[in-house]
Design a protein around this motif. Structure first.
Motif, PDB file in Angstrom:
ATOM      1  N   GLU A   1       0.853  -1.182   0.000  1.00  0.00           N
ATOM      2  CA  GLU A   1       0.000   0.000   0.000  1.00  0.00           C
ATOM      3  C   GLU A   1       0.891   1.234   0.000  1.00  0.00           C
ATOM      4  OE1 GLU A   1      -3.064   0.136   2.903  1.00  0.00           O
ATOM      5  OE2 GLU A   1      -3.478  -2.002   2.717  1.00  0.00           O
ATOM      6  N   LEU A   2       0.679   2.105  -0.968  1.00  0.00           N
ATOM      7  CA  LEU A   2       1.485   3.312  -1.091  1.00  0.00           C
ATOM      8  C   LEU A   2       0.589   4.536  -0.955  1.00  0.00           C
ATOM      9  CD1 LEU A   2       3.604   2.262  -4.180  1.00  0.00           C
ATOM     10  CD2 LEU A   2       4.250   2.121  -1.793  1.00  0.00           C
ATOM     11  N   GLU A   3       1.096   5.535  -0.259  1.00  0.00           N
ATOM     12  CA  GLU A   3       0.369   6.790  -0.149  1.00  0.00           C
ATOM     13  C   GLU A   3       1.075   7.833  -0.993  1.00  0.00           C
ATOM     14  OE1 GLU A   3      -0.400   8.058   3.803  1.00  0.00           O
ATOM     15  OE2 GLU A   3      -0.947   6.048   4.478  1.00  0.00           O
ATOM     16  N   GLU A   4       0.323   8.809  -1.468  1.00  0.00           N
ATOM     17  CA  GLU A   4       0.860   9.806  -2.384  1.00  0.00           C
ATOM     18  C   GLU A   4       2.011  10.610  -1.801  1.00  0.00           C
ATOM     19  OE1 GLU A   4      -1.228  13.008  -4.916  1.00  0.00           O
ATOM     20  OE2 GLU A   4      -2.652  11.370  -4.639  1.00  0.00           O
TER      21      GLU A   4
END
Length: 51
Positions: A11-14
């Motif tokens: 999961e990557l966040e901006e």
């Protein structure tokens, strides 16, 4: 030739990445990129410059 399958979920966040603005020398497209070996998303060229 070897192939590996992965079932890892990431999961990557901006806000985790620092992006740079680039311009392609071949097709004159402007885009944002991450990393050292940046390629133009329009024409796949590696001839890009930071803007």
């Amino acid at each position: 030739m070897c192939f590996a399958e992965s079932s890892v979920s990431v999961e990557l966040e901006e806000g985790n990445f620092i992006t740079q603005d680039y311009q392609c020398i071949d097709c004159n497209s402007n885009f944002r990129g991450i990393g050292k070996k940046v390629r133009c998303p329009s024409c796949d060229s590696t001839k890009v410059k930071k803007v």
